[in-house]
Design a protein around this motif. Structure first.
Motif, PDB file in Angstrom:
ATOM      1  N   SER A 140     -36.438 -12.965 -18.200  1.00 30.78           N
ATOM      2  CA  SER A 140     -37.533 -12.252 -19.306  1.00 30.78           C
ATOM      3  C   SER A 140     -37.241 -10.656 -18.762  1.00 30.78           C
ATOM      4  O   SER A 140     -35.971 -10.376 -18.072  1.00 30.78           O
ATOM      5  CB  SER A 140     -38.925 -12.402 -18.522  1.00 30.78           C
ATOM      6  OG  SER A 140     -38.876 -11.824 -17.174  1.00 30.78           O
ATOM      7  N   ASP A 141     -37.771  -9.869 -19.119  1.00 32.51           N
ATOM      8  CA  ASP A 141     -37.456  -8.451 -18.765  1.00 32.51           C
ATOM      9  C   ASP A 141     -38.172  -7.853 -17.446  1.00 32.51           C
ATOM     10  O   ASP A 141     -38.107  -6.678 -17.101  1.00 32.51           O
ATOM     11  CB  ASP A 141     -38.141  -7.493 -20.046  1.00 32.51           C
ATOM     12  CG  ASP A 141     -37.058  -7.479 -21.246  1.00 32.51           C
ATOM     13  OD1 ASP A 141     -36.026  -7.723 -20.904  1.00 32.51           O
ATOM     14  OD2 ASP A 141     -37.767  -7.013 -22.367  1.00 32.51           O
ATOM     15  N   MET A 142     -38.460  -8.799 -16.791  1.00 32.35           N
ATOM     16  CA  MET A 142     -39.216  -8.466 -15.470  1.00 32.35           C
ATOM     17  C   MET A 142     -38.320  -7.543 -14.577  1.00 32.35           C
ATOM     18  O   MET A 142     -38.816  -6.528 -13.985  1.00 32.35           O
ATOM     19  CB  MET A 142     -39.594  -9.960 -14.775  1.00 32.35           C
ATOM     20  CG  MET A 142     -40.853  -9.626 -13.729  1.00 32.35           C
ATOM     21  SD  MET A 142     -42.355  -9.144 -14.698  1.00 32.35           S
ATOM     22  CE  MET A 142     -43.421  -9.143 -13.340  1.00 32.35           C
ATOM     23  N   PRO A 143     -37.035  -7.809 -14.325  1.00 32.52           N
ATOM     24  CA  PRO A 143     -36.338  -6.962 -13.416  1.00 32.52           C
ATOM     25  C   PRO A 143     -36.229  -5.667 -14.272  1.00 32.52           C
ATOM     26  O   PRO A 143     -36.414  -4.565 -13.152  1.00 32.52           O
ATOM     27  CB  PRO A 143     -34.951  -7.416 -13.552  1.00 32.52           C
ATOM     28  CG  PRO A 143     -34.889  -9.089 -13.975  1.00 32.52           C
ATOM     29  CD  PRO A 143     -36.213  -8.896 -14.733  1.00 32.52           C
ATOM     30  N   ARG A 144     -36.282  -5.406 -15.254  1.00 30.58           N
ATOM     31  CA  ARG A 144     -36.297  -4.153 -16.099  1.00 30.58           C
ATOM     32  C   ARG A 144     -37.263  -3.419 -15.784  1.00 30.58           C
ATOM     33  O   ARG A 144     -37.736  -2.219 -15.382  1.00 30.58           O
ATOM     34  CB  ARG A 144     -35.911  -4.406 -17.468  1.00 30.58           C
ATOM     35  CG  ARG A 144     -35.935  -3.374 -18.263  1.00 30.58           C
ATOM     36  CD  ARG A 144     -34.316  -2.442 -18.083  1.00 30.58           C
ATOM     37  NE  ARG A 144     -34.294  -1.308 -18.214  1.00 30.58           N
ATOM     38  CZ  ARG A 144     -34.492  -0.877 -19.566  1.00 30.58           C
ATOM     39  NH1 ARG A 144     -33.976  -1.496 -20.470  1.00 30.58           N
ATOM     40  NH2 ARG A 144     -34.148   0.720 -19.869  1.00 30.58           N
ATOM     41  N   TYR A 145     -38.743  -4.138 -15.659  1.00 27.14           N
ATOM     42  CA  TYR A 145     -39.937  -3.650 -15.536  1.00 27.14           C
ATOM     43  C   TYR A 145     -40.186  -3.153 -13.980  1.00 27.14           C
ATOM     44  O   TYR A 145     -40.721  -2.163 -13.782  1.00 27.14           O
ATOM     45  CB  TYR A 145     -41.119  -4.409 -15.914  1.00 27.14           C
ATOM     46  CG  TYR A 145     -41.212  -4.799 -17.264  1.00 27.14           C
ATOM     47  CD1 TYR A 145     -41.810  -3.684 -18.075  1.00 27.14           C
ATOM     48  CD2 TYR A 145     -40.998  -5.937 -18.073  1.00 27.14           C
ATOM     49  CE1 TYR A 145     -42.140  -3.865 -19.624  1.00 27.14           C
ATOM     50  CE2 TYR A 145     -41.299  -6.228 -19.313  1.00 27.14           C
ATOM     51  CZ  TYR A 145     -41.732  -5.042 -19.931  1.00 27.14           C
ATOM     52  OH  TYR A 145     -41.781  -5.239 -21.493  1.00 27.14           O
TER      53      TYR A 145
END
Lengths: 418, 282
Positions: free
Chosen positions: B71-76
């Motif tokens: 998911s984009d979680m690390p980005r967030y």
């Protein structure tokens, strides 16, 4: 092997292109805006565009994927200011504001081509406004009653074929201590699905669309008949209790645990039900049966679409892209279980070997003569959809308030469709 | 006025207290526990209505793996850091200076300016939603981390100034006078006399502002959209797919998002409590 096959195709395509001088080799830029931001649909779209690129190597394709929710607000901006050549959106009333504002290109010429006219007939109505077509569909899915076959078998019931057997089944299920249908109306739209079916079966597709377009009074006797039919189910105890407190997902456990025997829902409900352990022997599907035998069957099948903005620069390439998207092979590919997992819009496409997709494809291609609706909150203007779905929810909880609810909806109609 | 120690009450009251406390605690933490348990459950447990029961299978690795790698979680999370850290630095830096100016110098309008800083705290921030959005849009900062950082700094500086000014007021003024007699320039007084004394206040304020900004949801939703700029609080909703909300992944994501402030709290507990009482009493 595939490489050589593709090469052969390309050669073939080139030779046909040479034969018809109008279709010269596509060049220039092709800007595509997409809202398929979820990982799986995104990969599908990117693969499809890569294939198109391969067939047209001289075309410089630039794809922008925008977050699905953000897209809904940004589209107003980019259609006027900085238009791409192709953009995706939704059919019917949802595209009407852009059609009315002259922001979508009329693509009736594409629909006049035999390939599209013959194979995409089922969705033509949804793409038509003022007698012209404004885009092409690329995927849709069916609605209908998903039910627990094992419970039906236990009670000796079979799929209903008309309104009487529908109600008789329901009575038998209620008598056995279960609810016929689970539903979660907390976010309102699920009640819109029931209204769609009850109204289309009672008064027919054309009446339903006229109501969505604000041309009919909510206090019309025919509308009241729809609600009278609905009330029969409510009074019977067909729906689970306290449904106004559940979301559609929170209503799923009733079906999984066997407290409710059916669910009027879109095909996206199948995946979580399977994950929760229901096998294809336990889970089955039937088309919502006829209520008024004089009206033709019509279905809800929300359709996602591609359009060419009126301000696009490379319309020739955009048209070719639209032809590519709806072609039978591409439709088979992008809608299969590994990709979108929905129904191809092209009648000549193949459907994955999935029980529910097959039933849905058959139903929509051959047993929905009345037309294909997009779902109440896409067919009616947003404001009317909201007010009316609140009314449907209230009606399902307090059916005695019907007259007051209809009066309120009628006042809203007078105001909204001015 | 002050609570009496529990040891001094009757034995019956003590027993009741000791039995009711864990029960109350359990009820209080139930929602959080539910989130924690859901984060190791498979998605199917939600669909089959297993909300409170034992997980049908343990999917901790799977769920948290998806949060971090699919998911984009690390980005967030990175966005959250890139928004929170500059805001903390900016707000604290500005407010030590404003606090110094308002706390040390006597000039006309001092109190008026100070009240204006305080008054900013009493504006319900919801009413600023539309003007601030329009402002960032016109400045070309809409949907950027910079826009969010600038707004947070502007809005937090009010509270920080109140906090810093009162702290500096409480410092012995003789120190500054002594430095002035020695002929130290004002800027060096700030740098070498006041700033070292303010360390506890700076630490306390940094912790406080860090948790405020990290947990901000409202402005994250109003001023940003999409993975390129949204912080983690808003990003959790990206686990909602087109049709389904992935509650198990949202739970896992929430736990991950909640960890940095919790960690910060435990590491800096001393400063945190100091920070809460520091501004209040004076």
């Amino acid at each position: 092997m595939t490489k050589t096959l593709r090469g052969a195709f390309a050669a073939l395509a080139c030779s046909t292109l040479l034969a018809s001088p109008a279709l010269a080799e596509l060049t220039g830029d092709l800007k595509i805006f997409l809202d398929t931001s979820n990982p799986a649909p995104r990969a599908t779209m990117e693969k499809m565009i890569a294939d198109f690129q391969e067939a047209h190597p001289d075309l410089n394709i630039e794809t922008t994927v925008i977050d699905r929710e953000a897209y809904k607000t940004q589209i107003r901006n980019f259609l006027t200011a900085n238009a791409p050549d192709v953009a995706n959106w939704y059919a019917a009333n949802r595209m009407k504001p852009f059609v009315d504002a002259g922001l979508f290109e009329d693509v009736s010429d594409l629909w006049a081509e035999a390939e599209i006219a013959d194979n995409l007939a089922s969705t033509k109505g949804a793409m038509t406004i003022d007698g012209k077509q404004w885009g092409v569909p690329y995927t849709y899915y069916q609605w209908g009653v998903y039910y627990r076959k094992d419970i039906y078998d236990d009670l000796g019931l079979s799929e209903p074929t008309d309104w009487d057997s529908f109600k008789a089944n329901c009575q038998a299920i209620v008598d056995s201590g279960k609810a016929c249908f689970t539903i979660g109306t907390k976010y309102l739209w699920t009640a819109g699905g029931w209204f769609d079916y009850l109204n289309m079966r009672t008064n027919g597709f054309d009446f339903h669309m006229a109501l969505a377009a604000g041309e009919v009074s909510w206090e019309d006797e025919r509308v009241k008949q729809t609600f009278a039919n609905w009330r029969e189910l409510i009074d019977m105890g067909a729906f689970i209790d306290n449904h106004q407190t559940y979301s559609w997902q929170e209503a799923l456990p009733f079906m999984v645990q066997g407290d409710a025997a059916g669910y009027l829902m879109g095909n996206f409900a199948v995946a979580p039900l399977r994950e929760a352990g229901l096998t294809d022997d336990q889970l089955d599907f039937y088309q919502f049966p006829a209520i008024n035998p004089d009206v033709e069957l019509a279905e809800d099948a929300p359709t996602d679409t591609f359009h060419i903005p009126a301000n696009a620069t490379n319309k020739e390439a955009a048209r070719e892209f639209l032809r590519f998207v709806v072609s039978a092979d591409v439709q088979t590919e992008i809608n299969n279980g590994k990709n979108l997992g929905q129904l191809p819009v092209n009648a000549a496409s193949m459907v994955d070997d999935d029980k529910f997709l097959n039933e849905g494809f058959k139903m929509l291609s051959s047993n929905s003569p009345g037309g294909v609706a997009q779902f109440w909150d896409r067919d009616a203007p947003a404001e009317m959809a909201k007010v009316s779905m609140e009314g449907f929810q209230e009606f399902m909880v307090k059916p005695d308030n019907l007259d007051r609810i209809l009066a309120k909806l009628e006042r809203a109609r007078q105001r909204i469709y001015k | 006025m002050f609570p009496r120690p529990i040891e001094k009450s009757t034995p019956a009251a003590r027993v009741a207290y000791k039995t009711l406390l864990p029960v109350a605690l359990l009820f209080w933490l139930l929602p959080l526990l539910a989130v924690a348990v859901f984060s190791v459950k498979p998605d199917a447990d939600f669909t089959s209505g297993n909300y409170w029961g034992w997980p049908s299978s343990f999917e901790a690795l799977n769920n948290y793996g998806k949060v971090f790698f699919a998911s984009d979680m690390p980005r967030y999370l990175l966005n959250s850091v890139l928004i929170t850290v500059p805001t903390v630095i900016g707000a604290v830096a500005l407010s030590t200076m404003t606090g110094f100016a308002l706390g040390i110098y006597k000039f006309r309008g001092n109190l008026l300016i100070f009240f204006m800083f305080i008054a900013g705290n009493f504006v319900p921030f919801q009413i600023l939603m539309v003007p601030v959005r329009d402002l960032t849009l016109e400045m070309g900062l809409y949907n950027t981390k910079t826009g969010l950082v600038l707004f947070h700094i502007a809005f937090q500086t009010g509270f920080c100034t109140l906090f810093m000014r009162n702290f500096i007021r409480a410092l012995p003024f003789e120190l500054i006078e002594a430095a002035r007699v020695e002929g130290v320039s004002e800027i060096r007084i700030f740098r070498y006399v006041v700033l070292p004394l303010m360390r506890p206040a700076i630490a306390a304020l940094s912790v406080l502002i860090f948790t405020f900004i990290w947990n901000d949801y409202f402005w994250a939703v109003v001023l940003t959209q999409g993975a390129e700029s949204q912080p983690v609080t808003a990003g959790i909703t990206s686990f909602n797919a087109q049709y389904r909300a992935a509650y198990h992944l949202m739970s896992a994501g929430s736990i991950v998002a909640a960890l940095p402030p919790v960690l910060m709290f435990f590491l800096m507990q001393r400063h945190f409590i100091a920070g809460l009482t520091l501004g209040a009493v004076k």
